[in-house]
Scaffold this motif. Structure first.
Motif, PDB file in Angstrom:
ATOM      1  N   ASP A   1       0.802  -1.258  -0.099  1.00  0.00           N
ATOM      2  CA  ASP A   1       0.164  -0.124   0.059  1.00  0.00           C
ATOM      3  C   ASP A   1       0.650   1.310  -0.136  1.00  0.00           C
TER       4      ASP A   1
ATOM      5  N   PRO B   1       0.989   2.907  -4.193  1.00  0.00           N
ATOM      6  CA  PRO B   1      -0.220   2.969  -4.826  1.00  0.00           C
ATOM      7  C   PRO B   1       0.042   2.580  -6.257  1.00  0.00           C
TER       8      PRO B   1
ATOM      9  N   THR C   1       5.178   9.497  -0.915  1.00  0.00           N
ATOM     10  CA  THR C   1       4.164   8.210  -1.506  1.00  0.00           C
ATOM     11  C   THR C   1       4.074   8.639  -3.010  1.00  0.00           C
TER      12      THR C   1
ATOM     13  N   ARG D   1       4.400   5.876  -5.830  1.00  0.00           N
ATOM     14  CA  ARG D   1       3.286   5.626  -7.106  1.00  0.00           C
ATOM     15  C   ARG D   1       4.022   5.822  -8.373  1.00  0.00           C
TER      16      ARG D   1
END
Length: 257
Positions: A107, A110, A182, A186
């Motif tokens: 997770d 992403p 993050t 991604r």
């Protein structure tokens, strides 16, 4: 996977030879026994030559038909850097110990991101790496053919194919991605510009897991050079560390390219 058998031209040549040996004169038929007609002689050279010509034409036509009916050439990930460029980069790499997996989860990376319309990254790679791929309104592949470079298998169901992250997400985390934002993770997990994503046989991808080239290489040896070039380019672009065993394995592969 079904295999299609075929006969080579030499097979047909042997079949043609059975009608008579070249250079031998035509033998007349034996006189018949009382009440039975004599047997006709063997066919002459002209007849045998004509038969061989017909068989050769049939073989040529079959080969041409096979080419015409062959599936479209499969696409592939972006072409990686050359073996020479990969070796040059490795010369600059100082191996470092792998980091910890503490805090890791998928997770943290992403995926799969929307690429266009209803198509996400996974569906885009399936269309790119397959042949004659048909998708439904949701962009899911409903038919097509996928050749797995890792093991040489061909699949006709998208469910038999995984999209492999060339540099696995856990490997990236241990090699420096744990400090990324993050958004950076991604972009890495959905990178279509570098050779980071490839459609392969699902259980082969699962066997690879999060292993680096020091612990796993594709079972199809003919692809290992390309695999090493892809791995090096991704690690170089994203600034990820390499451990000693990983670097040694890559050098060994690339020296044979």
């Amino acid at each position: 996977m079904a295999l299609t058998s075929f006969r080579t031209p030499s097979f047909y040549a042997r079949q043609a030879d059975r009608s008579g040996r070249p250079g031998h004169p035509v033998r007349p038929g034996r006189p018949g026994r009382p009440g039975r007609p004599g047997r006709p002689g063997r066919p002459g050279r002209a007849t045998r030559t004509a038969r061989a010509g017909v068989l050769a034409s049939a073989v040529a036509l079959a080969a041409l038909t096979s080419l015409v009916n062959a599936p479209a050439a499969l696409a592939s990930p972006p072409t990686p850097i050359s073996a020479a460029a990969a070796r040059s980069y490795l010369d600059t790499v100082t191996p470092a110990a792998e980091g910890s997996l503490s805090g890791y989860s998928r997770d943290q990376f992403p995926h799969w991101s929307t690429v266009s319309g209803t198509c996400n990254t996974r569906e885009t790679v399936l269309k790119r790496d397959g042949a004659n791929v048909v998708t439904d309104a949701a962009c899911a592949a409903v038919s097509g053919s996928w050749y797995s470079e890792y093991d040489g298998a061909t699949w006709t169901a998208a469910s038999d194919v995984d999209i492999d992250h060339m540099v696995p997400l856990a490997e990236a985390w241990r090699s420096g991605a744990s400090s990324w934002t993050t958004e950076q993770r991604r972009q890495f997990a959905n990178d279509l510009t570098r050779p980071q994503l490839i459609a392969v046989t699902d259980n082969v991808n699962q066997a690879k897991g999060d292993l680096d080239p020091g612990k796993w290489l594709p079972p199809r040896t003919a692809y290992r050079c390309t695999y090493a070039r892809m791995w090096v380019q991704v690690k170089q672009y994203w600034g990820l560390r390499m451990d000693s065993g990983e670097k040694t394995a890559l050098v060994n592969v690339l020296n044979g390219c």
